[in-house]
Write a protein that holds these residues in place. Structure first.
Motif, PDB file in Angstrom:
ATOM      1  N   ASN A  75      -3.700   9.598 -30.636  1.00 26.98           N
ATOM      2  CA  ASN A  75      -3.457  10.121 -32.286  1.00 26.98           C
ATOM      3  C   ASN A  75      -3.620  11.223 -32.523  1.00 26.98           C
ATOM      4  OD1 ASN A  75      -4.441   7.107 -31.864  1.00 26.98           O
ATOM      5  ND2 ASN A  75      -5.512   7.672 -32.674  1.00 26.98           N
ATOM      6  N   PRO A 124      -3.790   4.713 -33.908  1.00 24.88           N
ATOM      7  CA  PRO A 124      -2.777   4.254 -33.452  1.00 24.88           C
ATOM      8  C   PRO A 124      -2.025   4.292 -34.825  1.00 24.88           C
ATOM      9  CG  PRO A 124      -4.237   3.046 -32.378  1.00 24.88           C
ATOM     10  CD  PRO A 124      -4.894   3.514 -33.869  1.00 24.88           C
ATOM     11  N   LYS A 126       2.165   3.832 -33.587  1.00 22.44           N
ATOM     12  CA  LYS A 126       2.766   2.759 -32.695  1.00 22.44           C
ATOM     13  C   LYS A 126       4.571   2.311 -32.884  1.00 22.44           C
ATOM     14  CE  LYS A 126      -0.429   1.684 -29.670  1.00 22.44           C
ATOM     15  NZ  LYS A 126      -1.339   0.436 -29.376  1.00 22.44           N
ATOM     16  N   GLY A 127       5.794   2.828 -32.458  1.00 22.39           N
ATOM     17  CA  GLY A 127       6.686   1.869 -32.353  1.00 22.39           C
ATOM     18  C   GLY A 127       8.260   2.887 -32.899  1.00 22.39           C
ATOM     19  N   TYR A 147      10.354   7.462 -31.076  1.00 20.23           N
ATOM     20  CA  TYR A 147       9.169   5.642 -30.628  1.00 20.23           C
ATOM     21  C   TYR A 147       7.722   6.651 -30.542  1.00 20.23           C
ATOM     22  CZ  TYR A 147      13.799   3.711 -29.677  1.00 20.23           C
ATOM     23  OH  TYR A 147      14.626   3.008 -30.402  1.00 20.23           O
ATOM     24  N   PRO A 149       4.058   6.179 -29.022  1.00 19.73           N
ATOM     25  CA  PRO A 149       3.342   7.214 -29.133  1.00 19.73           C
ATOM     26  C   PRO A 149       4.211   7.916 -27.670  1.00 19.73           C
ATOM     27  CG  PRO A 149       1.773   6.223 -28.048  1.00 19.73           C
ATOM     28  CD  PRO A 149       2.986   5.110 -29.121  1.00 19.73           C
TER      29      PRO A 149
END
Length: 164
Positions: A75, A124, A126-127, A147, A149
């Motif tokens: 993060n 988090p 993500k993606g 993209y 993490p």
């Protein structure tokens, strides 16, 4: 002996099929009108002119030699300038989700002692994201799909094909 038409099963089959198509069409119309697509722009001409302006900002970033590297682990987002001597007081970072505009967010990042720009997220991230980096003055821009993490540093460099 002749039977009435409404007692004949084939007559009902002939009526039911077109009637069900009409009902499905009306239901589809209500769904389409109730939830319009937010990605369609009504002022497409203005957006087109803005794209041309954005391309010039990307070309300015190329001319200035702007390059950065991005990493995100646990993060923590780290963006570091590479190959440029200039220091930035603030770096604008816009994250655009490809389909959900409600997930878009903006960060105004300031450098740490090493000149790296850091941010720690509570949740988090993500993606796939479209990331736009720009200066505080907004005179250059780098835009790239990332993209998250990212365990390794990835290079962010200006590409006019990405400017839209």
């Amino acid at each position: 002996m002749k039977t009435s038409w409404y007692k004949e099963p084939w007559a009902w089959l002939v009526f039911i099929l077109p009637f069900s198509a009409v009902v499905a069409g009306i239901a589809t119309l209500f769904i389409a009108l109730d939830e319009p697509d937010p990605l369609v722009a009504g002022d497409y001409y203005k957006k087109g002119k803005a794209i041309n302006m954005q391309v010039s900002k990307v070309k300015m970033a190329q001319k200035l030699g702007m390059r950065f590297e991005l990493q995100m682990i646990n993060n923590e987002l780290v963006i570091k300038p590479t190959g440029i001597e200039k220091e930035f007081p603030v770096l604008n970072a816009n994250f655009f989700h490809p389909t959900l505009a409600a997930n878009d967010f903006y960060l105004a990042l300031t450098p740490d002692g090493n000149g790296h720009f850091r941010h720690i997220f509570d949740e988090p991230v993500k993606g796939k994201w479209k990331l736009t980096l720009s200066s505080f003055e907004n005179n250059w821009k780098i835009q790239q799909e990332v993209y998250l993490p990212q365990a390794n540093f990835i290079e962010l460099k200006p590409d006019p094909a990405q400017a839209n």
